[in-house]
Write a protein that holds these residues in place. Structure first.
Motif, PDB file in Angstrom:
ATOM      1  N   GLY A   1      28.023 -15.035 -39.401  1.00 49.06           N
ATOM      2  CA  GLY A   1      28.796 -16.116 -39.983  1.00 49.06           C
ATOM      3  C   GLY A   1      29.567 -16.900 -38.933  1.00 49.06           C
ATOM      4  O   GLY A   1      29.801 -16.436 -37.812  1.00 49.06           O
ATOM      5  N   ALA A   2      29.953 -18.133 -39.291  1.00 56.73           N
ATOM      6  CA  ALA A   2      30.761 -18.961 -38.401  1.00 56.73           C
ATOM      7  C   ALA A   2      32.175 -18.393 -38.298  1.00 56.73           C
ATOM      8  O   ALA A   2      32.721 -17.850 -39.253  1.00 56.73           O
ATOM      9  N   GLU A   3      32.775 -18.548 -37.129  1.00 58.90           N
ATOM     10  CA  GLU A   3      34.137 -18.065 -36.916  1.00 58.90           C
ATOM     11  C   GLU A   3      35.142 -19.025 -37.546  1.00 58.90           C
ATOM     12  O   GLU A   3      35.002 -20.246 -37.454  1.00 58.90           O
ATOM     13  N   ALA A   4      36.164 -18.473 -38.170  1.00 61.53           N
ATOM     14  CA  ALA A   4      37.204 -19.295 -38.786  1.00 61.53           C
ATOM     15  C   ALA A   4      38.034 -20.008 -37.717  1.00 61.53           C
ATOM     16  O   ALA A   4      38.198 -19.504 -36.605  1.00 61.53           O
ATOM     17  N   THR A   5      38.538 -21.182 -38.056  1.00 60.47           N
ATOM     18  CA  THR A   5      39.357 -21.950 -37.117  1.00 60.47           C
ATOM     19  C   THR A   5      40.663 -22.386 -37.771  1.00 60.47           C
ATOM     20  O   THR A   5      40.811 -22.334 -38.998  1.00 60.47           O
ATOM     21  N   SER A   6      41.595 -22.809 -36.951  1.00 60.17           N
ATOM     22  CA  SER A   6      42.808 -23.475 -37.432  1.00 60.17           C
ATOM     23  C   SER A   6      43.000 -24.739 -36.605  1.00 60.17           C
ATOM     24  O   SER A   6      42.741 -24.741 -35.392  1.00 60.17           O
ATOM     25  N   THR A   7      43.450 -25.803 -37.248  1.00 58.21           N
ATOM     26  CA  THR A   7      43.618 -27.095 -36.579  1.00 58.21           C
ATOM     27  C   THR A   7      45.074 -27.537 -36.655  1.00 58.21           C
ATOM     28  O   THR A   7      45.707 -27.428 -37.708  1.00 58.21           O
ATOM     29  N   THR A   8      45.573 -28.029 -35.534  1.00 59.72           N
ATOM     30  CA  THR A   8      46.962 -28.503 -35.456  1.00 59.72           C
ATOM     31  C   THR A   8      46.976 -29.928 -34.919  1.00 59.72           C
ATOM     32  O   THR A   8      46.377 -30.204 -33.868  1.00 59.72           O
TER      33      THR A   8
ATOM     34  N   SER B   1      44.523 -29.993 -31.690  1.00 66.73           N
ATOM     35  CA  SER B   1      43.964 -28.793 -31.062  1.00 66.73           C
ATOM     36  C   SER B   1      43.329 -27.916 -32.122  1.00 66.73           C
ATOM     37  O   SER B   1      43.848 -27.789 -33.233  1.00 66.73           O
ATOM     38  N   VAL B   2      42.180 -27.333 -31.768  1.00 60.21           N
ATOM     39  CA  VAL B   2      41.443 -26.452 -32.672  1.00 60.21           C
ATOM     40  C   VAL B   2      41.380 -25.073 -32.030  1.00 60.21           C
ATOM     41  O   VAL B   2      41.007 -24.932 -30.861  1.00 60.21           O
ATOM     42  N   SER B   3      41.775 -24.063 -32.784  1.00 61.70           N
ATOM     43  CA  SER B   3      41.789 -22.693 -32.273  1.00 61.70           C
ATOM     44  C   SER B   3      40.852 -21.820 -33.098  1.00 61.70           C
ATOM     45  O   SER B   3      40.863 -21.905 -34.331  1.00 61.70           O
ATOM     46  N   PRO B   4      40.019 -20.935 -32.448  1.00 63.18           N
ATOM     47  CA  PRO B   4      39.824 -20.841 -30.999  1.00 63.18           C
ATOM     48  C   PRO B   4      39.237 -22.120 -30.413  1.00 63.18           C
ATOM     49  O   PRO B   4      39.206 -23.120 -31.112  1.00 63.18           O
ATOM     50  N   THR B   5      38.758 -22.122 -29.206  1.00 66.73           N
ATOM     51  CA  THR B   5      38.467 -23.356 -28.478  1.00 66.73           C
ATOM     52  C   THR B   5      36.988 -23.749 -28.539  1.00 66.73           C
ATOM     53  O   THR B   5      36.231 -23.499 -27.602  1.00 66.73           O
ATOM     54  N   PRO B   6      36.550 -24.362 -29.642  1.00 63.57           N
ATOM     55  CA  PRO B   6      35.139 -24.776 -29.711  1.00 63.57           C
ATOM     56  C   PRO B   6      34.834 -25.932 -28.772  1.00 63.57           C
ATOM     57  O   PRO B   6      35.717 -26.715 -28.414  1.00 63.57           O
TER      58      PRO B   6
ATOM     59  N   ASN C   1      28.805 -22.701 -34.968  1.00 62.65           N
ATOM     60  CA  ASN C   1      29.464 -21.413 -34.748  1.00 62.65           C
ATOM     61  C   ASN C   1      30.898 -21.340 -35.263  1.00 62.65           C
ATOM     62  O   ASN C   1      31.465 -20.248 -35.342  1.00 62.65           O
ATOM     63  N   PHE C   2      31.477 -22.496 -35.581  1.00 59.13           N
ATOM     64  CA  PHE C   2      32.876 -22.524 -36.016  1.00 59.13           C
ATOM     65  C   PHE C   2      32.991 -23.257 -37.345  1.00 59.13           C
ATOM     66  O   PHE C   2      32.406 -24.337 -37.526  1.00 59.13           O
ATOM     67  N   SER C   3      33.767 -22.717 -38.262  1.00 61.01           N
ATOM     68  CA  SER C   3      33.951 -23.324 -39.570  1.00 61.01           C
ATOM     69  C   SER C   3      34.954 -24.464 -39.482  1.00 61.01           C
ATOM     70  O   SER C   3      35.775 -24.540 -38.556  1.00 61.01           O
TER      71      SER C   3
END
Length: 277
Positions: free
Chosen positions: A165-172, A191-196, A247-249
């Motif tokens: 599955g794609a890794e979860a992200t958080s956006t600020t 910024s998007v974490s982790p760093t896609p 790879n990132f949601s």
């Protein structure tokens, strides 16, 4: 075992590979039978059966060994191999099923072969068949092969599906330095974490999209030269929406990680026009 001539008395003790098995069996009509012997602990191959007649009042003892021994042939079994599938989420490393369940047949010896695996992408996931587990998020199948040993034939599992599955992200969304009303250019950053290194961010000011989606590199996206001239003095909410990639949601800064664009009031220059009086 058969005893000749045909006594109706005495017992026969059976041996397999020199080891007694079961209890002595009564001879009747020259025959003794051990019913239900379990050969599960024997290895594949040929095993020697010896029968020893105890004799009775009228018949002397005798043994089949060596010229009249029997042979118990244990053929190799073909085991059922099942791949153990877990839950996998993209983290930049190779991952996928690496173990199998291959139980002993009939409670016998456990298979000793070390399994090998072949991983293949399915659907839209491009991953040529490889013995190395995949890294990227997607859909795959894996096939496991357990080599044969003294008791088992080589066995191969059915292709088994699994997903990374794609890794979860958080956006600020960042808050830029306050500007003065009438400013015509300001940069918006998220910024998007982790760093896609992929996907885009769409910026919004007070709920209205501004500019085109901006590419994410190293976890950062910047809209350069946004013109806030139409905004009034005061605080304005900046929202950033990351669209995700393979790879990132996707994720959004709204509401807890939104930024603020502060526009301070301008101080105008007033000039008095003087005429001739």
């Amino acid at each position: 075992a058969s005893v000749s001539p045909t006594p109706d008395g005495g017992t026969v003790q059976f041996y397999v590979d020199g080891i007694p098995v079961g209890t002595p069996q009564t001879v009747s009509g020259g025959t003794a039978t051990l019913t239900g012997y379990d050969p599960a602990t024997l290895t594949g191959g040929s095993h020697t059966i010896i029968a020893v007649y105890s004799g009775d009042n009228n018949f002397s003892t005798s043994t089949s060994n060596p010229s009249n021994n029997g042979t118990l042939t244990v053929n190799k079994s073909t085991e059922t191999v099942t791949v153990n599938v877990g839950t996998y989420t993209y983290d930049g490393s190779s991952q996928g099923p690496t173990t199998v369940t291959d139980p002993a047949v009939g409670g016998g010896n456990v298979p000793t072969g070390t399994p090998t695996f072949v991983y293949t992408g399915t659907g839209s996931t491009v991953y040529p068949s490889s013995s190395t587990p995949p890294t990227n998020a997607g859909t795959y199948t894996v096939t496991a092969t357990v080599p044969g040993d003294g008791n088992y034939n080589t066995s191969t599992s059915t292709p088994t599906s699994f997903t990374i599955g794609a890794e979860a992200t958080s956006t600020t969304a960042s808050s830029p330095t306050p500007v003065t009303y009438g400013t015509t250019s300001v940069n918006l950053t998220a910024s998007v974490s982790p760093t896609p290194d992929g996907g885009t961010v769409q910026f919004y000011v007070d709920g209205n999209s501004v500019g085109a989606p901006q590419n994410v590199s190293g976890g950062t996206a910047t809209l350069t030269g946004y013109d806030p001239a139409i905004l009034t003095a005061g605080n304005h909410t900046i929202k950033a929406v990351y669209g995700g990639d393979n790879n990132f949601s996707g994720s959004t800064s709204d509401p807890s990680n939104n930024g603020t664009l502060t526009i301070n009031k301008a101080t105008e220059v007033v000039t008095v026009i003087v005429g001739t009086y």
